[in-house]
Design a protein around this motif. Structure first.
Motif, mmCIF file in Angstrom:
data_model
loop_
_atom_site.group_PDB
_atom_site.id
_atom_site.type_symbol
_atom_site.label_atom_id
_atom_site.label_comp_id
_atom_site.label_asym_id
_atom_site.label_seq_id
_atom_site.Cartn_x
_atom_site.Cartn_y
_atom_site.Cartn_z
ATOM 1 N N VAL A 1 31.239 34.971 24.495
ATOM 2 C CA VAL A 1 31.477 36.096 25.401
ATOM 3 C C VAL A 1 31.950 35.571 26.756
ATOM 4 N N GLU A 2 32.954 36.236 27.315
ATOM 5 C CA GLU A 2 33.405 35.896 28.662
ATOM 6 C C GLU A 2 32.362 36.408 29.659
ATOM 7 N N PHE A 3 31.976 35.548 30.612
ATOM 8 C CA PHE A 3 30.970 35.957 31.587
ATOM 9 C C PHE A 3 31.171 35.223 32.901
ATOM 10 N N ASN A 4 30.568 35.771 33.951
ATOM 11 C CA ASN A 4 30.501 35.129 35.260
ATOM 12 C C ASN A 4 29.033 34.890 35.560
ATOM 13 N N PHE A 5 28.733 33.719 36.065
ATOM 14 C CA PHE A 5 27.360 33.363 36.426
ATOM 15 C C PHE A 5 27.184 33.561 37.932
ATOM 16 N N GLN A 6 26.090 34.203 38.330
ATOM 17 C CA GLN A 6 25.785 34.516 39.720
ATOM 18 C C GLN A 6 26.942 35.273 40.373
ATOM 19 N N LYS A 7 27.241 36.416 39.825
ATOM 20 C CA LYS A 7 28.329 37.280 40.310
ATOM 21 C C LYS A 7 27.838 38.101 41.494
ATOM 22 N N MET A 8 28.699 38.247 42.510
ATOM 23 C CA MET A 8 28.389 39.060 43.682
ATOM 24 C C MET A 8 29.033 40.427 43.555
ATOM 25 N N PHE A 9 28.269 41.465 43.872
ATOM 26 C CA PHE A 9 28.798 42.816 43.980
ATOM 27 C C PHE A 9 28.599 43.237 45.429
ATOM 28 N N ILE A 10 29.674 43.636 46.078
ATOM 29 C CA ILE A 10 29.611 44.019 47.487
ATOM 30 C C ILE A 10 29.770 45.533 47.583
ATOM 31 N N GLU A 11 28.876 46.155 48.339
ATOM 32 C CA GLU A 11 28.919 47.595 48.570
ATOM 33 C C GLU A 11 29.169 47.825 50.054
ATOM 34 N N SER A 12 30.176 48.615 50.366
ATOM 35 C CA SER A 12 30.504 48.916 51.750
ATOM 36 C C SER A 12 30.363 50.410 51.974
ATOM 37 N N ASN A 13 29.834 50.775 53.129
ATOM 38 C CA ASN A 13 29.684 52.200 53.435
ATOM 39 C C ASN A 13 30.911 52.758 54.143
ATOM 40 N N LEU B 1 29.093 40.383 32.432
ATOM 41 C CA LEU B 1 29.985 40.382 31.275
ATOM 42 C C LEU B 1 31.003 41.499 31.489
ATOM 43 N N PRO B 2 32.164 41.180 32.086
ATOM 44 C CA PRO B 2 33.111 42.229 32.469
ATOM 45 C C PRO B 2 33.677 43.025 31.297
ATOM 46 N N GLY B 3 33.853 42.400 30.143
ATOM 47 C CA GLY B 3 34.394 43.115 28.993
ATOM 48 C C GLY B 3 33.467 44.193 28.468
ATOM 49 N N TYR B 4 32.204 44.112 28.822
ATOM 50 C CA TYR B 4 31.206 45.070 28.346
ATOM 51 C C TYR B 4 30.631 45.925 29.481
ATOM 52 N N LYS B 5 31.087 45.682 30.711
ATOM 53 C CA LYS B 5 30.493 46.330 31.887
ATOM 54 C C LYS B 5 28.970 46.222 31.795
ATOM 55 N N LEU B 6 28.517 44.981 31.638
ATOM 56 C CA LEU B 6 27.109 44.698 31.385
ATOM 57 C C LEU B 6 26.637 43.566 32.290
ATOM 58 N N VAL B 7 25.453 43.741 32.839
ATOM 59 C CA VAL B 7 24.794 42.701 33.626
ATOM 60 C C VAL B 7 23.545 42.264 32.867
ATOM 61 N N VAL B 8 23.337 40.958 32.763
ATOM 62 C CA VAL B 8 22.135 40.419 32.138
ATOM 63 C C VAL B 8 21.337 39.711 33.224
ATOM 64 N N LEU C 1 24.263 49.568 40.497
ATOM 65 C CA LEU C 1 25.127 49.190 39.380
ATOM 66 C C LEU C 1 25.320 50.355 38.407
ATOM 67 N N ALA C 2 24.260 51.125 38.165
ATOM 68 C CA ALA C 2 24.360 52.272 37.252
ATOM 69 C C ALA C 2 25.342 53.312 37.786
ATOM 70 N N ILE D 1 27.736 50.472 35.213
ATOM 71 C CA ILE D 1 27.367 49.157 34.691
ATOM 72 C C ILE D 1 25.934 49.210 34.175
ATOM 73 N N LYS D 2 25.755 48.754 32.964
ATOM 74 C CA LYS D 2 24.426 48.727 32.359
ATOM 75 C C LYS D 2 23.758 47.388 32.670
ATOM 76 N N VAL D 3 22.451 47.432 32.918
ATOM 77 C CA VAL D 3 21.689 46.221 33.216
ATOM 78 C C VAL D 3 20.687 45.984 32.090
ATOM 79 N N VAL D 4 20.687 44.766 31.565
ATOM 80 C CA VAL D 4 19.746 44.360 30.521
ATOM 81 C C VAL D 4 18.897 43.232 31.098
ATOM 82 N N ARG D 5 17.587 43.319 30.886
ATOM 83 C CA ARG D 5 16.684 42.316 31.442
ATOM 84 C C ARG D 5 15.970 41.568 30.321
ATOM 85 N N PHE D 6 15.869 40.262 30.499
ATOM 86 C CA PHE D 6 15.084 39.408 29.618
ATOM 87 C C PHE D 6 14.070 38.672 30.480
ATOM 88 N N LYS D 7 12.861 38.577 30.024
ATOM 89 C CA LYS D 7 11.886 37.720 30.694
ATOM 90 C C LYS D 7 12.190 36.284 30.272
#
Length: 174
Positions: free
Chosen positions: A40-52, A66-73, A96-97, A101-107
């Motif tokens: 899977v194509e992915f970016n590690f430690q990706k930044m998302f910037i929100e501006s008002n 994971l940009p192809g899936y609009k998914l954050v792990v 993100l929602a 973008i969907k967020v999946v969490r693993f312990k």
């Protein structure tokens, strides 16, 4: 970008570089054994910037994008059990929602489990279907689920009395 925003952006970039160059054992394992195995194509430690729009901005770092899936792990260690970090995670997930973008969490211990690869494979297959259905209907994915999820997260933030998120250095211990 105002002076305040530039300072926050530099702080976020500093943390991004530090986290990218020093991955945890769980992050390394997940990268190699799960994402590498799935190809899977992915970016590690990706930044998302929100501006008002008023010159001020804030940013969020995610473990795997994971940009192809609009998914954050996200891989959650012991630091994510603290109340302050849970609130930060909740606000970031809401942001993100809102972007679809969907967020999946693993312990962390789950990453070392044999079933992690199969669980991730199932998540990716489900996500492909969700995105396909959203495109067919010309709707944004997760319209109904996301609304109830956001309401629950916003209720959690209100109950905790959070008005402003603390800076990255304050709400995380490195």
């Amino acid at each position: 970008m105002s002076v305040y925003s530039k300072a926050k952006f530099k702080e976020l970039m500093y943390h991004k570089r530090r986290l990218s160059s020093n991955p945890t054992p769980s992050e390394s394992k997940f990268r190699r054994s799960v994402l590498g195995e799935l190809g899977v194509e992915f970016n590690f430690q990706k930044m998302f910037i929100e501006s008002n729009g008023g010159g001020d901005c804030k940013g969020y770092l995610v473990d795997f994008w994971l940009p192809g899936y609009k998914l954050v792990v996200e891989l959650d260690g012991k630091g994510h059990e603290r109340s302050r970090q849970r609130v930060y995670d909740c606000v970031r997930t809401s942001y993100l929602a809102k972007k679809g973008i969907k967020v999946v969490r693993f312990k962390n211990p789950e990453v070392w489990d044999e079933g992690c690869l199969e669980r991730m494979r199932g998540i990716l297959e489900d996500r492909k279907k969700e995105l396909r259905v959203g495109k067919k209907r010309n709707l944004e994915p997760f319209v109904s689920d996301r609304k109830s999820d956001l309401e629950a997260q916003e209720r959690f933030v209100r109950e905790k009395g959070v008005t402003v998120l603390p800076t990255i250095g304050v709400n995380r211990s490195f």
